[in-house]
Write a protein that holds these residues in place. Structure first.
Motif, PDB file in Angstrom:
ATOM      1  N   THR A 151     117.233 110.556 194.219  1.00  0.00           N
ATOM      2  CA  THR A 151     116.870 110.660 192.810  1.00  0.00           C
ATOM      3  C   THR A 151     117.123 109.320 192.127  1.00  0.00           C
ATOM      4  OG1 THR A 151     119.038 111.296 191.932  1.00  0.00           O
ATOM      5  CG2 THR A 151     117.671 113.055 192.878  1.00  0.00           C
ATOM      6  N   LEU A 152     116.695 109.207 190.889  1.00  0.00           N
ATOM      7  CA  LEU A 152     116.906 107.970 190.145  1.00  0.00           C
ATOM      8  C   LEU A 152     118.367 107.739 189.783  1.00  0.00           C
ATOM      9  CD1 LEU A 152     113.785 107.835 187.786  1.00  0.00           C
ATOM     10  CD2 LEU A 152     114.169 106.691 189.974  1.00  0.00           C
ATOM     11  N   ALA A 153     119.214 108.721 190.070  1.00  0.00           N
ATOM     12  CA  ALA A 153     120.652 108.519 189.876  1.00  0.00           C
ATOM     13  C   ALA A 153     121.272 107.746 191.038  1.00  0.00           C
ATOM     14  CB  ALA A 153     121.353 109.866 189.716  1.00  0.00           C
ATOM     15  N   GLU A 154     120.543 107.607 192.134  1.00  0.00           N
ATOM     16  CA  GLU A 154     121.045 106.884 193.300  1.00  0.00           C
ATOM     17  C   GLU A 154     121.153 105.393 192.976  1.00  0.00           C
ATOM     18  OE1 GLU A 154     119.143 105.778 197.598  1.00  0.00           O
ATOM     19  OE2 GLU A 154     119.259 107.917 197.093  1.00  0.00           O
ATOM     20  N   PRO A 155     122.307 104.791 193.207  1.00  0.00           N
ATOM     21  CA  PRO A 155     122.481 103.381 192.855  1.00  0.00           C
ATOM     22  C   PRO A 155     121.448 102.471 193.521  1.00  0.00           C
ATOM     23  CG  PRO A 155     124.606 104.377 193.329  1.00  0.00           C
ATOM     24  CD  PRO A 155     123.575 105.395 193.697  1.00  0.00           C
TER      25      PRO A 155
ATOM     26  N   ILE B 101     123.149 102.976 183.442  1.00  0.00           N
ATOM     27  CA  ILE B 101     123.588 101.859 184.280  1.00  0.00           C
ATOM     28  C   ILE B 101     122.490 101.447 185.260  1.00  0.00           C
ATOM     29  CG2 ILE B 101     124.651 103.329 186.058  1.00  0.00           C
ATOM     30  CD1 ILE B 101     126.873 101.217 186.277  1.00  0.00           C
ATOM     31  N   GLU B 102     121.691 102.406 185.712  1.00  0.00           N
ATOM     32  CA  GLU B 102     120.585 102.082 186.628  1.00  0.00           C
ATOM     33  C   GLU B 102     119.415 101.449 185.875  1.00  0.00           C
ATOM     34  OE1 GLU B 102     120.761 102.180 189.902  1.00  0.00           O
ATOM     35  OE2 GLU B 102     122.838 102.778 189.580  1.00  0.00           O
ATOM     36  N   ARG B 103     119.190 101.899 184.647  1.00  0.00           N
ATOM     37  CA  ARG B 103     118.106 101.308 183.849  1.00  0.00           C
ATOM     38  C   ARG B 103     118.404  99.855 183.509  1.00  0.00           C
ATOM     39  NH1 ARG B 103     118.778 106.105 180.903  1.00  0.00           N
ATOM     40  NH2 ARG B 103     119.321 104.955 178.997  1.00  0.00           N
ATOM     41  N   ALA B 104     119.693  99.510 183.428  1.00  0.00           N
ATOM     42  CA  ALA B 104     120.089  98.154 183.063  1.00  0.00           C
ATOM     43  C   ALA B 104     120.281  97.244 184.277  1.00  0.00           C
ATOM     44  CB  ALA B 104     121.385  98.194 182.254  1.00  0.00           C
ATOM     45  N   ALA B 105     120.161  97.778 185.473  1.00  0.00           N
ATOM     46  CA  ALA B 105     120.439  96.996 186.682  1.00  0.00           C
ATOM     47  C   ALA B 105     119.384  95.914 186.898  1.00  0.00           C
ATOM     48  CB  ALA B 105     120.491  97.923 187.892  1.00  0.00           C
ATOM     49  N   ALA B 106     119.825  94.766 187.438  1.00  0.00           N
ATOM     50  CA  ALA B 106     118.909  93.665 187.734  1.00  0.00           C
ATOM     51  C   ALA B 106     118.027  94.016 188.923  1.00  0.00           C
ATOM     52  CB  ALA B 106     119.698  92.392 188.020  1.00  0.00           C
ATOM     53  N   LEU B 107     116.823  93.485 188.924  1.00  0.00           N
ATOM     54  CA  LEU B 107     115.888  93.729 190.018  1.00  0.00           C
ATOM     55  C   LEU B 107     116.184  92.813 191.189  1.00  0.00           C
ATOM     56  CD1 LEU B 107     114.413  95.159 187.674  1.00  0.00           C
ATOM     57  CD2 LEU B 107     112.273  94.281 188.604  1.00  0.00           C
ATOM     58  N   PRO B 108     115.959  93.283 192.415  1.00  0.00           N
ATOM     59  CA  PRO B 108     116.078  92.385 193.568  1.00  0.00           C
ATOM     60  C   PRO B 108     114.976  91.334 193.495  1.00  0.00           C
ATOM     61  CG  PRO B 108     115.147  94.493 194.230  1.00  0.00           C
ATOM     62  CD  PRO B 108     115.597  94.656 192.812  1.00  0.00           C
ATOM     63  N   PRO B 109     115.127  90.207 194.176  1.00  0.00           N
ATOM     64  CA  PRO B 109     114.108  89.154 194.111  1.00  0.00           C
ATOM     65  C   PRO B 109     112.808  89.574 194.774  1.00  0.00           C
ATOM     66  CG  PRO B 109     115.756  88.632 195.762  1.00  0.00           C
ATOM     67  CD  PRO B 109     116.276  89.827 195.026  1.00  0.00           C
ATOM     68  N   SER B 110     111.713  89.000 194.299  1.00  0.00           N
ATOM     69  CA  SER B 110     110.406  89.239 194.902  1.00  0.00           C
ATOM     70  C   SER B 110     110.285  88.422 196.180  1.00  0.00           C
ATOM     71  CB  SER B 110     109.304  88.835 193.925  1.00  0.00           C
ATOM     72  OG  SER B 110     108.033  89.024 194.499  1.00  0.00           O
ATOM     73  N   GLN B 111     109.640  88.991 197.182  1.00  0.00           N
ATOM     74  CA  GLN B 111     109.451  88.291 198.456  1.00  0.00           C
ATOM     75  C   GLN B 111     107.983  87.914 198.593  1.00  0.00           C
ATOM     76  OE1 GLN B 111     111.356  90.049 201.946  1.00  0.00           O
ATOM     77  NE2 GLN B 111     112.409  91.505 200.602  1.00  0.00           N
ATOM     78  N   ARG B 112     107.721  86.625 198.858  1.00  0.00           N
ATOM     79  CA  ARG B 112     106.358  86.146 199.022  1.00  0.00           C
ATOM     80  C   ARG B 112     106.253  85.359 200.336  1.00  0.00           C
ATOM     81  NH1 ARG B 112     103.364  88.901 196.001  1.00  0.00           N
ATOM     82  NH2 ARG B 112     101.784  87.281 195.786  1.00  0.00           N
ATOM     83  N   ALA B 113     105.085  85.449 200.932  1.00  0.00           N
ATOM     84  CA  ALA B 113     104.842  84.674 202.152  1.00  0.00           C
ATOM     85  C   ALA B 113     104.644  83.206 201.798  1.00  0.00           C
ATOM     86  CB  ALA B 113     103.609  85.206 202.873  1.00  0.00           C
ATOM     87  N   LEU B 114     105.009  82.318 202.694  1.00  0.00           N
ATOM     88  CA  LEU B 114     104.835  80.888 202.474  1.00  0.00           C
ATOM     89  C   LEU B 114     103.481  80.446 203.003  1.00  0.00           C
ATOM     90  CD1 LEU B 114     108.402  79.602 203.474  1.00  0.00           C
ATOM     91  CD2 LEU B 114     107.484  79.982 201.182  1.00  0.00           C
ATOM     92  N   ALA B 115     102.655  79.848 202.148  1.00  0.00           N
ATOM     93  CA  ALA B 115     101.331  79.385 202.559  1.00  0.00           C
ATOM     94  C   ALA B 115     101.440  78.046 203.286  1.00  0.00           C
ATOM     95  CB  ALA B 115     100.432  79.252 201.331  1.00  0.00           C
ATOM     96  N   ASP B 116     100.571  77.830 204.269  1.00  0.00           N
ATOM     97  CA  ASP B 116     100.518  76.574 205.007  1.00  0.00           C
ATOM     98  C   ASP B 116      99.233  75.845 204.603  1.00  0.00           C
ATOM     99  OD1 ASP B 116     100.564  74.477 206.691  1.00  0.00           O
ATOM    100  OD2 ASP B 116     100.301  75.637 208.541  1.00  0.00           O
ATOM    101  N   PRO B 117      99.321  74.814 203.771  1.00  0.00           N
ATOM    102  CA  PRO B 117      98.109  74.155 203.272  1.00  0.00           C
ATOM    103  C   PRO B 117      97.523  73.128 204.240  1.00  0.00           C
ATOM    104  CG  PRO B 117     100.032  73.120 202.325  1.00  0.00           C
ATOM    105  CD  PRO B 117     100.549  74.240 203.205  1.00  0.00           C
TER     106      PRO B 117
END
Length: 447
Positions: free
Chosen positions: A410-414, A326-342
């Motif tokens: 451990t990797l059993a932790e949700p 169930i942990e191997r199949a779990a979705a990943l949290p979103p990636s966090q990126r800084a916002l660039a100021d052009p």
């Protein structure tokens, strides 16, 4: 600064008699030692040689044996029929070139990318056979200075180094804890090359021509050598070929056993695959420490120090199967990126990019030999900085690493596996975005 050409001429005259040195050039690569190619013409004709040396005592600090013992080992291997270099002389203090030795140069291909693009048909069999020959070198022929590795002691030393380096990388902590829990029973010791992989072998039209770089040799478990060249990082992009990027494990093991090697234990092999990936992760961190201390001030050292991200990714690929399904199949949290100021004045990222572009456009085309390699490394370093400036979070987490190391987490932790996967994906995308295993991991993990 020594006049290397003059000093080397004196050394060669001492070994072979009067002659003339020409074509002295430093070879690219070599994470710790310098290698210099040259020709020597004497009364009996001209031949090609390589000087392998450490220019100062700092380079050899902490090593269990020096170049004299390393040269003696290479001589013993060559004498036992291994395709090892032929050593012709060992540097003395009076030579004024640091420590090292001179070998006859083998003219063959060493670049892994070129070898793996069209490997000789015999190469996987050659690799298995040659490793079996190394492991068969008689104990009495091995110099007394070559140490015996005790896996439990070596693992404890890795753990101590990890804590010295901050102890804040959860995936490295996970690997240490796994190795502690899966430490194999002692094996009958053989001579272990210690760095048997693509990049340390040369290949010609007839197959494997020579085995290089014996500085990490020791006595220990044959499976350590069997596993090292099968690490993802040493497949140089060909991760679909698990043995050296050349072929299958079945063919590799069969060739090794047919040449007299020990019967391969797959579980023991897997342990050493995890252990050596962990070892190289900490080795990369050590490179950064060498730069900070001043022992090695080259830009290559700090860049290699950031390759820890590759090994953390590989370790999680190796160890993720320990988690519940169930942990191997779990979705990943979103990636966090800084916002660039052009807008406005140039940002730090844009300043770094300007310098990187200038190196590529104005400096790299003019550089030659090792200098061109150094420019490429410097550009890589600036690329890492540019991507890191866009990163919103870092992967380091000392509290979590401590919990994993103690076994409380451990990797059993949700959710823990998904969190670690997201962290190593984001870190590797900054430090090594072209690492082939990164794309594989994203496909497998949905990241």
């Amino acid at each position: 600064m020594i006049d290397l050409s003059h000093a080397l001429s004196g050394f060669m005259t001492r070994i072979f008699g009067p002659g003339e040195l020409s074509g002295l050039v430093r070879l690219s690569g070599g994470a710790n030692m310098e290698s210099w190619a040259f020709d020597w013409a004497g009364p009996k004709g001209s031949a090609a040689y390589v000087l392998r040396r450490a220019p100062s005592a700092d380079y050899m600090a902490g090593r269990p044996y020096g170049h004299a013992d390393e040269a003696a080992l290479v001589i013993a291997a060559h004498g036992a029929g291994v395709k090892a270099p032929e050593v012709v002389g060992v540097l003395a203090d009076s030579d004024g070139m640091g420590t090292g030795y001179v070998m006859r140069r083998v003219i063959a291909e060493v670049n892994p990318a070129k070898i793996l693009a069209d490997p000789p048909p015999s190469l996987i069999a050659d690799l298995g056979r040659e490793l079996a020959r190394i492991h068969a070198i008689p104990a009495e022929a091995i110099p007394a200075a070559i140490p015996l590795m005790d896996p439990a002691t070596a693992l404890a030393e890795l753990k101590a180094r990890f804590l010295d380096y901050g102890g804040d990388r959860p995936v490295i902590a996970l690997a240490i804890k796994w190795c502690e829990d899966h430490l194999p029973a002692p094996a009958e010791p053989v001579l272990v090359h210690g760095d048997y992989r693509m990049g340390n072998i040369m290949v010609d039209g007839g197959g494997l021509a020579v085995v290089l770089d014996w500085e990490l040799a020791h006595r220990g478990d044959a499976h350590e050598d069997l596993a090292f060249g099968c690490m993802t990082v040493w497949r140089f992009g060909r991760i679909d070929q698990p043995a050296f990027g050349v072929g299958s494990l079945d063919d590799y093991f069969a060739a090794y056993e047919a040449a007299g090697g020990v019967q391969v234990d797959r579980d023991r092999f897997h342990f050493w695959l995890v252990y050596r990936t962990l070892w190289w992760a900490l080795g990369c961190l050590q490179m950064g420490q060498a730069w900070r201390s001043g022992a090695d001030p080259t830009v290559e050292r700090v860049v290699v120090g950031r390759r820890t991200a590759e090994q953390e990714l590989d370790l999680l690929l190796l160890l993720g199967a320990e988690a519940p399904e169930i942990e191997r199949a779990a979705a990943l949290p979103p990636s966090q990126r800084a916002l660039a100021d052009p807008t406005g004045e140039p940002t730090n990222r844009e300043m770094v990019q300007a310098v990187r572009d200038w190196l590529g456009d104005a400096i790299k085309p003019l550089a030659e030999g090792h200098g061109k390699f150094e420019v490429a490394v410097a550009m890589n370093a600036l690329g890492i900085v540019m991507r890191d400036l866009d990163a919103a979070v870092r992967a380091e987490d000392k509290a979590l690493a401590g919990a994993v190391l103690s076994g409380k987490a451990t990797l059993a932790e949700p959710g823990l596996l998904a969190k670690l996967r997201r962290a190593v994906l984001d870190k590797c995308a900054v430090d090594s975005p072209k690492y082939v295993a990164l794309a594989r991991a994203r496909t497998l993990w949905g990241g």
